[in-house]
Design a protein around this motif. Structure first.
Motif, short mmCIF file in Angstrom:
data_model
loop_
_atom_site.label_atom_id
_atom_site.label_comp_id
_atom_site.label_asym_id
_atom_site.label_seq_id
_atom_site.Cartn_x
_atom_site.Cartn_y
_atom_site.Cartn_z
N SER A 17 0.82 -0.88 -0.11
CA SER A 17 0.02 0.21 -0.26
C SER A 17 0.95 0.98 -0.07
N LYS A 18 1.94 1.07 0.37
CA LYS A 18 2.67 2.26 0.50
C LYS A 18 3.00 2.57 -1.16
N LYS A 19 3.04 2.23 -1.83
CA LYS A 19 3.37 2.20 -3.27
C LYS A 19 2.20 2.95 -4.53
N TYR A 20 1.45 2.69 -3.74
CA TYR A 20 -0.14 2.81 -4.83
C TYR A 20 -0.09 4.14 -4.28
N LEU A 50 -8.57 8.71 6.47
CA LEU A 50 -7.25 8.32 6.84
C LEU A 50 -6.98 7.07 7.19
N MET A 51 -6.07 6.34 6.79
CA MET A 51 -5.63 5.45 6.69
C MET A 51 -3.76 4.93 6.24
N GLU A 57 3.41 6.28 7.68
CA GLU A 57 3.21 5.88 6.34
C GLU A 57 2.01 6.13 5.67
N THR A 58 1.17 7.23 6.49
CA THR A 58 -0.20 7.40 6.44
C THR A 58 -0.60 8.22 5.21
N ARG A 59 -1.88 7.71 4.60
CA ARG A 59 -2.25 7.79 3.26
C ARG A 59 -4.53 8.47 3.06
N HIS A 60 -4.21 9.06 2.70
CA HIS A 60 -6.17 8.70 2.58
C HIS A 60 -7.20 8.76 1.27
N SER A 63 -4.39 -1.15 9.66
CA SER A 63 -4.59 0.15 9.16
C SER A 63 -5.20 0.91 9.98
N ILE A 64 -4.55 2.85 10.45
CA ILE A 64 -5.65 3.34 11.42
C ILE A 64 -6.34 3.72 10.45
N HIS A 65 -7.47 4.11 10.90
CA HIS A 65 -8.75 4.29 10.65
C HIS A 65 -9.41 5.51 11.31
N ALA A 66 -9.14 6.26 10.43
CA ALA A 66 -9.90 8.10 11.15
C ALA A 66 -10.46 8.92 10.77
#
Length: 276
Positions: A12-15, A217-218, A223-226, A241-244
């Protein structure tokens, strides 16, 4: 039924934006006179919506399940986010108004959905997970839910949580499900954020004005993404994954969890200052 496969957090870091949306976001939950479902290989949760307008809708076992009927090896929760409707379970009728839900145990064979007013159709949001035994069906309204008020206006996260499918409300094998309503003037949910390695989660955002958005946010804490989300869309959150999220307006969302346990407070909390 659409299928989504699980993946490693390093992938997912590369998406890019489109890949994140392809793997985690479901943009279409409700379609007129259809049952639209997504099968996630993350803990094998199925989520989606049933929107009866002109027709009565029947929930059948999809080819992906290789089952004689949908709940042969599964349990299910449904929460109505539209006009008043009825869910019919093996011939027994349960009326669900907006913000009312139901737990349906494994072994229920016939499941049908109908709206009471086609001009204001019901919208049944569904979560279903594998089960090992059968528990009784229970209708749940907000008065029966476990209620918790959290957050502060200063932190823009004042909200009320309604725990619908929860050990203090009804029995389930592994499904937990509830509703969180943000107060006017608040936009943050689940912040400070957390992960829970023992459970995955799906968020379904609704009651959001059509011209507003939620920035969900995930990713891992470092290495957060949105993902930018509109009204009546859902997002998959793997256990790592975080989820906010933060909205440009207040909103409501349904959370559904499954996995190793049903302990709501079993979270690995993260300090906001440590996020990147």
């Amino acid at each position: 039924m659409e299928t989504r496969y699980a993946n490693h957090p390093d992938d997912s870091k590369k998406y890019d934006t489109e890949e994140l949306r392809k793997h985690y976001l479901q943009e279409k939950i409700f379609e007129k006179d259809q049952i639209s479902l997504t099968y996630s290989h993350v803990d094998r949760i199925i989520f989606g919506g049933a929107m009866p307008v002109e027709e009565k809708l029947s929930l059948e076992a999809a080819e992906e399940l290789r089952a004689d009927y949908f709940l042969e090896r599964r349990e299910m929760g449904a929460i109505n986010v539209g006009g008043s409707g009825v869910i019919i379970l093996d011939g027994k009728k349960y009326q669900l108004d907006k913000y009312e839900g139901i737990y349906v145990g494994m072994g229920t064979k016939e499941i049908q959905f109908v709206s009471l007013d086609k001009n204001n159709p019901a919208k049944f949001y569904i979560n279903s997970v594998p089960a090992h035994t059968s528990y009784p069906t229970v209708k749940i309204d907000r008065n029966k839910a476990v209620i918790a008020d959290l957050g502060t206006q200063e932190n823009m996260n004042k909200r009320t949580i309604y725990k619908f499918i929860h050990p203090e409300v009804c029995e389930s094998c592994q499904l937990s499900m509830g509703v969180t309503m943000l107060k006017e003037g608040s936009g943050w949910n689940s912040m400070p954020c957390h992960t829970h390695e023992r459970r995955m989660e799906v968020y379904f955002y609704f009651d959001l004005p059509e011209d507003q958005r939620v920035f969900h946010l995930m990713g891992q804490a470092q290495e957060t993404r949105h993902i930018v989300m509109a009204n009546e869309q859902a997002v998959i959150s793997p256990s790592w994954s975080i989820h906010a999220g933060i909205g440009t307006s207040n909103y409501t969302f349904i959370w559904g969890m499954c996995g190793e346990n049903k302990t709501f407070d079993d979270m690995d909390n993260l300090a906001t200052k440590d996020l990147k």
